[in-house]
Design a protein around this motif. Structure first.
Motif, PDB file in Angstrom:
ATOM      1  N   GLN A 156       0.846  -1.191   0.000  1.00  0.00           N
ATOM      2  CA  GLN A 156       0.000   0.000   0.000  1.00  0.00           C
ATOM      3  C   GLN A 156       0.886   1.247   0.000  1.00  0.00           C
ATOM      4  O   GLN A 156       1.920   1.284   0.668  1.00  0.00           O
ATOM      5  CB  GLN A 156      -0.898   0.016   1.233  1.00  0.00           C
ATOM      6  N   LEU A 157       0.452   2.253  -0.732  1.00  0.00           N
ATOM      7  CA  LEU A 157       1.178   3.518  -0.806  1.00  0.00           C
ATOM      8  C   LEU A 157       0.215   4.663  -0.552  1.00  0.00           C
ATOM      9  O   LEU A 157      -0.954   4.594  -0.946  1.00  0.00           O
ATOM     10  CB  LEU A 157       1.833   3.697  -2.182  1.00  0.00           C
ATOM     11  N   SER A 158       0.696   5.697   0.101  1.00  0.00           N
ATOM     12  CA  SER A 158      -0.143   6.873   0.316  1.00  0.00           C
ATOM     13  C   SER A 158       0.673   8.139   0.113  1.00  0.00           C
ATOM     14  O   SER A 158       1.867   8.189   0.411  1.00  0.00           O
ATOM     15  CB  SER A 158      -0.757   6.872   1.721  1.00  0.00           C
ATOM     16  N   ASP A 159       0.010   9.156  -0.421  1.00  0.00           N
ATOM     17  CA  ASP A 159       0.576  10.495  -0.549  1.00  0.00           C
ATOM     18  C   ASP A 159      -0.403  11.464   0.100  1.00  0.00           C
ATOM     19  O   ASP A 159      -1.597  11.442  -0.217  1.00  0.00           O
ATOM     20  CB  ASP A 159       0.774  10.872  -2.014  1.00  0.00           C
ATOM     21  N   GLN A 160       0.092  12.286   1.004  1.00  0.00           N
ATOM     22  CA  GLN A 160      -0.781  13.228   1.693  1.00  0.00           C
ATOM     23  C   GLN A 160      -0.137  14.608   1.722  1.00  0.00           C
ATOM     24  O   GLN A 160       1.051  14.751   2.011  1.00  0.00           O
ATOM     25  CB  GLN A 160      -1.064  12.792   3.125  1.00  0.00           C
ATOM     26  N   ILE A 161      -0.943  15.612   1.431  1.00  0.00           N
ATOM     27  CA  ILE A 161      -0.523  16.999   1.584  1.00  0.00           C
ATOM     28  C   ILE A 161      -1.520  17.693   2.500  1.00  0.00           C
ATOM     29  O   ILE A 161      -2.730  17.446   2.430  1.00  0.00           O
ATOM     30  CB  ILE A 161      -0.412  17.725   0.217  1.00  0.00           C
ATOM     31  N   ALA A 162      -0.995  18.517   3.396  1.00  0.00           N
ATOM     32  CA  ALA A 162      -1.849  19.231   4.338  1.00  0.00           C
ATOM     33  C   ALA A 162      -1.368  20.671   4.463  1.00  0.00           C
ATOM     34  O   ALA A 162      -0.165  20.952   4.398  1.00  0.00           O
ATOM     35  CB  ALA A 162      -1.829  18.551   5.705  1.00  0.00           C
ATOM     36  N   VAL A 163      -2.322  21.576   4.619  1.00  0.00           N
ATOM     37  CA  VAL A 163      -2.033  22.993   4.804  1.00  0.00           C
ATOM     38  C   VAL A 163      -2.815  23.462   6.027  1.00  0.00           C
ATOM     39  O   VAL A 163      -4.007  23.145   6.165  1.00  0.00           O
ATOM     40  CB  VAL A 163      -2.428  23.821   3.572  1.00  0.00           C
ATOM     41  N   GLY A 164      -2.151  24.199   6.908  1.00  0.00           N
ATOM     42  CA  GLY A 164      -2.828  24.625   8.127  1.00  0.00           C
ATOM     43  C   GLY A 164      -2.499  26.041   8.542  1.00  0.00           C
ATOM     44  O   GLY A 164      -1.415  26.561   8.253  1.00  0.00           O
ATOM     45  N   TYR A 165      -3.461  26.665   9.213  1.00  0.00           N
ATOM     46  CA  TYR A 165      -3.265  27.990   9.819  1.00  0.00           C
ATOM     47  C   TYR A 165      -3.362  27.809  11.328  1.00  0.00           C
ATOM     48  O   TYR A 165      -4.336  27.228  11.841  1.00  0.00           O
ATOM     49  CB  TYR A 165      -4.318  28.975   9.336  1.00  0.00           C
ATOM     50  N   PHE A 166      -2.352  28.305  12.074  1.00  0.00           N
ATOM     51  CA  PHE A 166      -2.265  28.108  13.510  1.00  0.00           C
ATOM     52  C   PHE A 166      -2.178  29.465  14.205  1.00  0.00           C
ATOM     53  O   PHE A 166      -1.386  30.329  13.807  1.00  0.00           O
ATOM     54  CB  PHE A 166      -1.043  27.255  13.850  1.00  0.00           C
ATOM     55  N   LYS A 167      -2.983  29.622  15.253  1.00  0.00           N
ATOM     56  CA  LYS A 167      -3.067  30.911  15.946  1.00  0.00           C
ATOM     57  C   LYS A 167      -3.197  30.677  17.446  1.00  0.00           C
ATOM     58  O   LYS A 167      -4.056  29.901  17.894  1.00  0.00           O
ATOM     59  CB  LYS A 167      -4.279  31.698  15.433  1.00  0.00           C
ATOM     60  N   ASN A 168      -2.339  31.324  18.238  1.00  0.00           N
ATOM     61  CA  ASN A 168      -2.438  31.306  19.694  1.00  0.00           C
ATOM     62  C   ASN A 168      -2.975  32.644  20.194  1.00  0.00           C
ATOM     63  O   ASN A 168      -2.674  33.694  19.618  1.00  0.00           O
ATOM     64  CB  ASN A 168      -1.080  31.029  20.333  1.00  0.00           C
ATOM     65  N   LEU A 169      -3.739  32.584  21.285  1.00  0.00           N
ATOM     66  CA  LEU A 169      -4.386  33.781  21.822  1.00  0.00           C
ATOM     67  C   LEU A 169      -4.121  33.893  23.314  1.00  0.00           C
ATOM     68  O   LEU A 169      -3.859  32.894  23.994  1.00  0.00           O
ATOM     69  CB  LEU A 169      -5.899  33.724  21.574  1.00  0.00           C
ATOM     70  N   SER A 170      -4.228  35.112  23.829  1.00  0.00           N
ATOM     71  CA  SER A 170      -4.158  35.392  25.269  1.00  0.00           C
ATOM     72  C   SER A 170      -2.928  34.755  25.909  1.00  0.00           C
ATOM     73  O   SER A 170      -3.027  33.954  26.840  1.00  0.00           O
ATOM     74  CB  SER A 170      -5.436  34.907  25.971  1.00  0.00           C
TER      75      SER A 170
END
Length: 793
Positions: free
Chosen positions: A559-573
């Protein structure tokens, strides 16, 4: 690839080159290195931040608690910090290479507050890690649990992108992956069935677990072997300061753990035992026919470590567990793992961990009749055994580059099934020959600080797999795969011991980038390619302990897999709140499905019953978490699709996978009222999973026979599931004999008595066989209260 070749020509050459470079580099600057430990019990601490304020540079301790930081000669203030612990500010003179071990003390101001992160405060924004969740055991222990028993596997199902096919099912699914596509590690040894009692509880004893980390994407090059996720569970080393006894008495089982130092605190150990007693409690209420029923589980976990000197530490750990279930028949399954680790510090910049492990998962089925009547009986056994060696290096080249490299060799032995049937006193053996394989890999990766706002993490893994004799290869006839029928066997070729039947090799690149927008937010992008060479054959709604593991062969491709992910990360207070949004797209190759009425057990031609195709999974994950304070927890929501396209099924069109869930909402809340009382609640909602139902029926001799005329798969959905659980924990002043500490945990599972459907199936009406009816099956169909007493002294 032999061990000699592996070390001499692979890692040996890399190690020599890096050692020479290290020596030349060390002439320009000096390095501070050592271990960070918990002052209370001496445990190595993972992910502690070591930061030189004047230079604005820093590192984190690795998974073994080791750190290394390099700076120009001079005097600096070094900050050592970790959530829930007092920050230490050390004034150090960087005049020469130094080894400094550090102990951190818990912060008394936050001891009564739950911390739901095992990482430094700004990791969510600053590091390249994405699609990664860590949950503190202190948090898991305060979440409401089924029958009051704390469980790692159930807890991670409240994280984004994680689900299961239904209540009571074993295993978990991550971003559209099947349960066999998750690599579950206990102290680096794989656990093939992480469930007790068919999925009600996990094999991980909470009293001995130190760290839980789930990696869903952006998987580092050091990991391989599965195409969906990594669940990395690390055990405690044992209290190296004093003897400690802990445990709990619950509704279903009791558990006990003991840890203490030895050899004048140069070593320590911990042992833990659990045993369920449902069978003992239920025995007085069973009728005579069921007096011989067996339904219980137990497990034993142990770990020891010994510090030989400042540069060498060795660890030995093991897990041994078993489930027994049966009345007129018997199920029996269990895991055994043992891990030996050697930590070696070559110098201030080069760290080595060598792991050798053994893993055995065995499972069996037998008729209880053989104990009373030798004339008629049946028994069946199967297992999968692994042996492995895995050296991992961390090279702290400079403050902008941390390089990891190493490799692994795994030897597999599969026993697909050996059975003995006795009929009328005559015995007959039925069985399949063992299968053997070797998987090896080399990897290298680098975490590079390009600038103050850009950090890269990139690497390459090469894996090689050989399917070996003694054995035979089945040659199947090339047929029209769109028919979905059993393939014809045209020949069988025999191979001698150690001969290569089939070989596969795959390059697996990994890449991640963190782009800092400001001090509180960032964008992350990650890509990984993964290969998996072993497969779980199961055509049931949910996996069972008797499902068969099989290796890749000449007919079964990896089995083979290809994954791409894009994320926005924000910390507060001031990092009190963490938020993130991730979108991902994953493709899967060589996915396995089955012809109609496929025979998977003790079938010498099982490969002829397999169908192959591809898959895809895509979605968005929303996550908000409050890290500190009296009220904290998280909310996660996942919007996702998981689909398959298998040659010969569903008219060769894409269809929803059995584990597809469009909506998944989880809420976790924990409130510390005061030093004595704390409360927890969890709520979950998920869309129903797909199902296939008959489109029509025909009647033969007054019996209704359902039929799917259109041959479409998973076009219907069972009803959605939702559930609310609550708990309350009352801390006592002392445990037994006015010593130590203890607590009562009261919990209610399924508060509003929701009958969540596990599956919906069609059957003939009992009163009128000419009528078919749909039946909803629920595993937990009532409120389940419980109470547990935990103690430590």
């Amino acid at each position: 690839m032999t061990l000699k070749y592996f070390f001499k020509n692979g890692l040996g050459a890399i190690l020599l080159l890096l050692t020479i470079f290290t020596k030349s580099y060390s002439q320009e600057k000096v390095t501070l290195s050592g271990y960070v430990k918990d002052a209370r019990n001496g445990e190595d601490m993972i992910g502690v931040s070591i930061f030189i304020n004047d230079l604005k540079i820093g590192v984190q301790t690795n998974v073994y608690g080791f750190y290394s930081i390099t700076a120009p000669t001079g005097k600096y203030k070094v900050s050592v910090s970790y959530i829930g612990y007092k920050t230490q500010i050390l004034s150090l003179d960087f005049d020469k290479n130094k080894n400094v071990d550090i102990e951190l003390k818990e912060d008394e101001r936050v001891l009564d507050e739950i911390v739901v992160s095992t990482k430094r405060e700004d990791d969510n924004v600053k590091t390249t890690e994405m699609s990664v969740n860590k949950v503190e055991m202190k948090t898991i222990k305060k979440m409401p649990a089924l029958l009051g028993e704390v469980d790692v596997i159930r807890s991670i199902q409240f994280l984004p992108g994680v689900s299961s096919v239904g209540e009571g099912s074993s295993g978990f699914n991550v971003r559209g992956g099947a349960i066999d596509q998750n690599l579950v590690l206990l102290d680096e040894a794989p656990v093939y069935n992480a469930s007790h009692l068919f999925g009600f509880f996990s094999v991980f004893n909470p009293d001995i677990v130190k760290d839980v980390k789930l990696i869903k994407g952006g998987i580092p090059a050091a990991y391989g072997g599965r195409v969906s996720s990594i669940l990395d569970v690390r055990m405690k080393e044992g209290n190296s300061k004093k003897a400690e006894f802990s445990g709990g008495l619950g509704t279903i089982f009791s558990r006990f753990a003991y840890e203490r130092p030895f050899a004048k605190e140069k070593g320590s150990f911990v042992v833990a035992l659990r045993r369920s007693y449902i069978d003992i409690l239920a025995k007085p209420f069973l009728n005579a026919d069921l007096k011989g029923s067996r339904f219980y589980f137990y497990d034993f976990t142990a770990k020891a470590n010994y510090k030989i000197n400042d540069k060498n530490t060795v660890y030995l750990s093991g897990y041994f567990g078993r489930d027994v279930f049966g009345a007129d028949f018997g199920f029996n399954w269990g895991n055994s793992t043992s891990t030996f680790r050697w930590n070696h510090v070559f110098n201030n910049k080069l760290f080595l961990n060598t792991t050798v492990f053994y893993s055995n998962y065995d499972y069996s089925l037998d008729s209880d009749l053989k104990k009373e009547n030798n004339q008629d009986s049946f028994s069946w056994q199967s297992n999968i055994v692994n042996y492995s060696i895995k050296p991992d290096f961390n090279w702290y080249a400079n403050n902008k580059n941390t390089i990891s490299f190493g490799g692994q060799i795994i030897y597999y032995s599969f026993n697909p099934g050996q059975a003995t049937a006795v009929s009328g006193g005559e015995s007959r053996s039925i069985g399949l020959p063992n299968k053997y394989a070797v998987e090896s890999a080399l990897y290298i990766g680098n975490e590079q600080k390009v600038s103050e706002k850009v950090t890269l993490n990139y690497g390459l893994r090469y894996s090689n797999y050989s399917y070996l004799g003694t054995g035979s290869a089945t040659i199947l006839k090339e047929t029209d795969v769109q028919t979905g029928e059993r393939k014809e066997i045209v020949n069988t070729v025999s191979y001698g011991k150690g001969e290569t039947i089939q070989n596969y090799g795959n390059f697996e690149p990994r890449f991640a980038i963190n782009i800092g927008l400001n001090n509180t937010s960032s964008i992350k992008i990650g890509y990984n390619r993964l290969a998996q060479y072993i497969h779980l054959l199961s055509n049931t709604v949910a996996s069972s302990p008797l499902d068969v593991w099989t290796p890749s062969s000449n007919n079964i491709k990896p089995q083979l897999s290809d994954q791409i992910a894009v994320g926005y990360f924000k910390n507060l207070s001031d990092n009190m709140y963490e938020t993130s949004v991730e979108v991902y797209y994953k493709t899967l190759e060589n996915q396995i499905d089955y012809i109609r009425n496929a025979d998977l057990l003790l079938n010498p031609s099982v490969e002829a019953d397999l169908l192959f195709g591809k898959g895809r999974a895509y979605g968005a994950e929303f996550f908000a978490k409050k890290n500190k304070g009296k009220l904290n927890g998280w909310v996660s929501y996942t919007l996702a699709r998981t689909e398959r396209k298998i040659d010969g099924l569903n008219n060769n069109n894409w269809f929803a996978s059995r584990i597809d869930k469009l909506h998944n909402l989880s809420v976790v809340g924990i409130f510390d009222l005061n030093k004595k009382w704390s409360f927890g609640t969890t709520f979950s909602y998920s869309s129903g999973t797909p199902a296939s139902f008959p489109t029509n029926k025909f009647t033969w001799q007054g019996i209704a026979l359902p039929q799917n005329y259109t041959d479409e798969r998973n076009t219907y959905r069972i009803p959605a599931s939702h559930r609310l659980d609550i708990s309350a924990t009352k801390k006592n002043k002392h445990a037994l004999f006015k010593k130590g500490e203890s607590e009562w945990v009261f919990s209610v599972y399924n508060v509003y008595n929701r009958k969540n459907p596990f599956s919906v199936y069609v059957r003939q009406n009992e009163d009128n066989p000419a009528v078919t009816e749909a039946v909803k099956y629920s595993v937990f169909a009532s409120i389940l209260p419980s109470v547990t007493y935990n103690f430590k002294f």
